[in-house]
Design a protein around this motif. Structure first.
Motif, short mmCIF file in Angstrom:
data_model
loop_
_atom_site.label_atom_id
_atom_site.label_comp_id
_atom_site.label_asym_id
_atom_site.label_seq_id
_atom_site.Cartn_x
_atom_site.Cartn_y
_atom_site.Cartn_z
N GLU A 164 0.84 -1.21 0.00
CA GLU A 164 0.00 0.00 0.00
C GLU A 164 0.87 1.25 0.00
O GLU A 164 1.83 1.35 0.75
N PHE A 165 0.50 2.19 -0.85
CA PHE A 165 1.21 3.47 -0.95
C PHE A 165 0.29 4.42 -1.71
O PHE A 165 -0.63 3.99 -2.42
N PRO A 166 0.51 5.73 -1.56
CA PRO A 166 -0.36 6.67 -2.29
C PRO A 166 -0.03 6.71 -3.78
O PRO A 166 1.12 6.53 -4.18
N GLY B 166 -2.17 17.31 -12.47
CA GLY B 166 -2.64 17.83 -13.75
C GLY B 166 -4.14 17.60 -13.87
O GLY B 166 -4.87 17.62 -12.88
N MET B 167 -4.59 17.34 -15.09
CA MET B 167 -6.03 17.21 -15.34
C MET B 167 -6.56 15.80 -15.10
O MET B 167 -7.71 15.51 -15.39
N ILE B 168 -5.73 14.91 -14.59
CA ILE B 168 -6.10 13.49 -14.54
C ILE B 168 -7.36 13.27 -13.70
O ILE B 168 -8.26 12.53 -14.10
N TYR B 169 -7.45 13.93 -12.54
CA TYR B 169 -8.62 13.72 -11.68
C TYR B 169 -9.90 14.18 -12.37
O TYR B 169 -10.92 13.49 -12.35
N GLU B 170 -9.84 15.35 -13.00
CA GLU B 170 -11.04 15.87 -13.68
C GLU B 170 -11.41 14.98 -14.88
O GLU B 170 -12.59 14.72 -15.13
N PHE C 34 -5.85 6.86 -4.31
CA PHE C 34 -5.66 7.99 -5.22
C PHE C 34 -5.78 9.33 -4.49
O PHE C 34 -6.75 9.57 -3.77
N VAL C 35 -4.79 10.18 -4.70
CA VAL C 35 -4.75 11.50 -4.05
C VAL C 35 -4.56 12.56 -5.12
O VAL C 35 -3.60 12.50 -5.90
N GLN C 36 -5.46 13.53 -5.16
CA GLN C 36 -5.33 14.61 -6.13
C GLN C 36 -4.32 15.64 -5.64
O GLN C 36 -4.35 16.06 -4.48
N VAL C 37 -3.43 16.05 -6.55
CA VAL C 37 -2.43 17.08 -6.21
C VAL C 37 -3.04 18.44 -6.52
O VAL C 37 -3.45 18.71 -7.65
N ALA D 89 6.16 6.51 -3.46
CA ALA D 89 4.81 6.67 -4.00
C ALA D 89 4.86 6.49 -5.51
O ALA D 89 5.94 6.43 -6.11
N VAL D 90 3.69 6.43 -6.11
CA VAL D 90 3.56 6.47 -7.57
C VAL D 90 2.93 7.82 -7.93
O VAL D 90 1.98 8.26 -7.26
N ILE D 91 3.46 8.45 -8.96
CA ILE D 91 2.95 9.76 -9.38
C ILE D 91 2.54 9.68 -10.84
O ILE D 91 3.37 9.39 -11.71
N LEU D 92 1.27 9.89 -11.10
CA LEU D 92 0.77 10.00 -12.47
C LEU D 92 0.60 11.47 -12.77
O LEU D 92 -0.15 12.18 -12.08
N ALA D 93 1.31 11.97 -13.80
CA ALA D 93 1.26 13.41 -14.07
C ALA D 93 1.26 13.66 -15.57
O ALA D 93 1.83 12.91 -16.35
N THR D 94 0.60 14.74 -15.95
CA THR D 94 0.62 15.17 -17.35
C THR D 94 1.82 16.12 -17.56
O THR D 94 2.30 16.72 -16.60
N SER D 95 2.40 16.20 -18.80
CA SER D 95 1.80 15.67 -20.01
C SER D 95 2.46 14.35 -20.42
O SER D 95 3.56 14.04 -19.99
N GLY D 96 1.75 13.63 -21.32
CA GLY D 96 2.15 12.29 -21.69
C GLY D 96 3.46 12.20 -22.46
O GLY D 96 4.15 11.19 -22.39
N MET D 97 3.82 13.25 -23.22
CA MET D 97 5.07 13.24 -24.00
C MET D 97 6.12 14.16 -23.39
O MET D 97 7.10 14.53 -24.05
N LEU D 98 5.90 14.56 -22.14
CA LEU D 98 6.84 15.40 -21.39
C LEU D 98 7.16 16.72 -22.09
O LEU D 98 8.29 17.20 -22.07
N ASN D 99 6.12 17.30 -22.73
CA ASN D 99 6.35 18.59 -23.40
C ASN D 99 5.61 19.70 -22.66
O ASN D 99 4.97 20.54 -23.26
N GLY D 100 5.73 19.69 -21.34
CA GLY D 100 5.09 20.72 -20.52
C GLY D 100 4.23 20.09 -19.44
O GLY D 100 4.09 18.87 -19.35
N GLY D 101 3.65 20.95 -18.59
CA GLY D 101 2.76 20.45 -17.55
C GLY D 101 3.51 20.09 -16.28
O GLY D 101 4.75 20.23 -16.18
#
Length: 635
Positions: free
Chosen positions: A439-441, A446-450, A483-486, A501-513
């Motif tokens: 177990e971990f957060p 980014g926009m993932i939660y929305e 799941f924790v929203q940043v 932890a695991v971090i899911l963040a935008t953007s997918g091609m690492l061109n900003g965000g």
């Protein structure tokens, strides 16, 4: 025959088919629909067969709306609805649209509001006059959807006028005696990004997708200035296969330069394109880039958007019908099938599609009533572009996560807010719930939660297993505690300096965000891992890191600094929403009916050419991989 004469003739035919005491008070084309206004909607609600037979006879999408004077006061109407609908349905909200005479009823169990064969809905119509539409109460409230509904309500008078104008254009007389069909390539050919094609006949011009290449300065936008397209006022329709920016990102700009017509897409695509476009101009503005449009143009596009569900056959031009089919790529993604003329020609554009069942979606539809030309993506069209199975990909991801957490590091996953993020979320939630990786957060930045909230609003677009898990087994993976929203940069700093932890963040091609902040903070530490789960286009930072760059330039507060990439970089193939080489070839083998021509696009030059060549060699179907700015005559 003028549109007025057409409506007059239709009114005569409709009135002759209705019982003599039912009065048609108005008849209008509103967008692709023929709207019948009546002061006795209750009678028509009693007999749904009348409308079905009218639609079949007239070959139109027929909608019945009440004359406004017969509508019950909304507060009184709510009381009546609550009397008729069983309490077990759990009604949660109502939206009354005075212009259309519709009331949208939100319920946790919409089936109980509909009733057997629609009996309860008909009873509601009889009692209150309003035309009821039922939607499931979303488990997570989406601010994007709420804002869209509020905005559309605020412009409903103007929108009605727009729909009537569009309707009259669609149902105008066919003027030309010639018969031909052409496709002009305006973007996305032998490249990934700025997808855009023009489907044209002597009667109509239809743009299919209008994307932007956010990773390029030189070739960011389609060729919209060429004579086939310009002036934009001559375009009949824009059809969006899905919401990703490389397919929808430039649509608002069309309204800036004279386009006044409709956008056709599925309901989730509408909501997601608004989310992605607003984020795009916000991020671009923050980075000091020149913006192709502002938020007012996004609202203008929204005002002109007409949503279609999968399977709805819809007139979009005097000689063209459109049907959307599931593409399996992201929420609401569609294969756009065009039926041209009275059986003259049929062409389908796959857009991005996945010919495999995934955690979220059923595989792309491969059967059509008729099909002469297929335009197919070639993102993974190369001979060696074979992806592991989804099960192998999931096991690989979990193994990397387990090892990184064990050594005290953090897993950073750059992901598109729409699509890959939700796939990865479902896999991680199940693994944590079943104790496979501890177990971990799991932080969502980014926009993932929305975007995830929008997914929960459209369960009918998810596959049966996921729907069953959410609505019958009481397990909603998107709402899991892990799941924790940043929310802000302070929280981001705490995550970077905090526990594994695991971090899911935008953007997918690492061109900003926000992903850039995590690269800056976590990149130098070899305990951490960057896991790439999506396609990285040539020229993007993601592709450079994938190739082994150990020092990367990052712009922070307007200044460029170099960050050492000591963190482990792992590519986990198999999570892509695109079909791999085997799936593309299998799709062509199984598509029914067999097309007489195939066109490849949306892939690097070698992939488009390789796929085209392989299809011809194996199936003997004439296939081409055009460059941008070519025109292909289909008939």
């Amino acid at each position: 025959m003028s549109v007025e004469e057409v409506l007059s003739e239709l009114r005569r035919r409709i009135q002759s088919r209705l019982p003599p005491d039912i009065n048609v008070t108005g008849l209008e084309f509103e967008g692709p629909e023929l709207v019948i206004y009546t002061d006795d909607p209750r009678r028509l609600a009693d007999d749904g067969e009348i409308i079905r037979s009218l639609a079949k006879d007239l070959r139109k999408r027929v909608v019945v709306r009440p004359d406004l004077k017969v509508l019950m006061d909304p507060e009184e109407a709510i009381k009546k609805i609550q009397e008729v609908v069983p309490k077990e349905a759990v009604l949660t909200n109502y939206h009354f649209d005075g212009e259309t005479g519709e009331v949208i009823i939100e319920a946790e169990k919409p089936g109980l509001v509909i009733g057997r064969h629609g009996a309860t809905l008909r009873e509601i119509t009889k009692l209150i006059g309003w035309t009821p539409k039922v939607v499931r109460t979303p488990p997570v409230r989406s601010s994007t959807i709420a804002n869209i509904k509020d905005y559309l309500r605020s412009v409903q008078t103007e929108r009605k006028s727009i729909l009537r104008s569009i309707g009259r254009k669609i149902h105008r007389d066919i003027a030309s005696k010639d018969q031909w069909v052409r496709i002009s390539t305006l973007g996305g050919c032998r490249e990934v990004g700025r997808s855009c094609m023009l489907l044209s006949t002597p009667e109509s011009k239809i743009i299919v997708d209008c994307g932007i290449n956010v990773g390029s300065d030189d070739s960011a936008t389609p060729y919209l200035y060429v004579p086939e397209v310009y002036p934009l006022s001559q375009i009949d329709a824009v059809v969006l296969t899905h919401a990703h920016l490389d397919h929808s990102g430039l649509v608002p700009m069309l309204y800036k330069y004279g386009y006044e017509g409709p956008i056709y897409c599925t309901p989730p695509t509408r909501d997601l394109y608004v989310l992605l476009q607003l984020d795009y101009i916000e991020v671009a503005g923050r980075e000091g880039k020149r913006l192709p449009y502002d938020s007012s143009m996004i609202r203008e596009a929204l005002k002109h958007t007409i949503t279609l569900n999968y399977g709805d056959v819809t007139d979009i031009a005097p000689d063209t019908k459109l049907t959307m089919h599931n593409a399996g790529h992201i929420l609401g993604s569609a294969i756009a099938h065009f039926h041209i003329g009275d059986g003259l020609y049929n062409v389908a554009f796959t857009g991005d599609f996945k010919y495999e069942k995934t955690r979220l979606f059923d595989p792309a539809v491969n059967s059509f009533p008729r099909l002469e030309t297929l335009v197919i993506e070639a993102t993974y069209g190369g001979a060696n572009s074979i992806q592991p199975s989804r099960k192998e990909a999931e096991n690989h991801l979990l193994r990397v996560v387990r090892e990184t957490i064990k050594r005290g590091g953090k897993v950073v996953i750059p992901a598109f807010a729409v699509g890959r993020s939700q796939e990865v979320m479902v896999v991680l939630e199940e693994a944590i719930r079943k104790g496979l990786i501890g177990e971990f957060p799991v932080y969502l930045d980014g926009m993932i939660y929305e975007a995830t909230a929008i997914h929960t609003s459209y369960p009918e677009y998810l596959n049966n297993e996921l729907r069953d898990m959410i609505f019958h087994k009481g397990i909603n993976p998107f709402l899991a505690e892990c799941f924790v929203q940043v929310e802000n940069s302070k929280q981001r700093d705490e995550i970077i300096n905090g526990e594994p932890a695991v971090i899911l963040a935008t953007s997918g091609m690492l061109n900003g965000g926000p992903i850039m902040e995590y690269l800056k903070g976590l990149g130098p530490d070899e305990k951490n891992t960057l896991v790439i789960v999506g396609y990285q286009a040539e020229g993007t930072l993601g592709r450079r890191i994938q190739k082994g760059w150990k020092e990367i330039p990052l712009t922070v507060e307007g200044k460029t600094q170099t960050v050492k990439m000591n963190m482990e970089v792992v590519t986990v193939d198999g999570f892509s929403g695109h079909s791999d080489r085997n799936q593309l070839m299998e799709y062509v083998r199984r598509v029914y009916p067999k097309p007489s021509r195939i066109i490849t696009n949306h892939g690097d030059e070698s992939n488009c050419l390789d796929l085209a060549s392989s299809i011809y060699k194996k199936y003997r179907i004439p296939t081409s991989a055009p460059m941008n700015l070519e025109t292909i005559r289909l008939i």
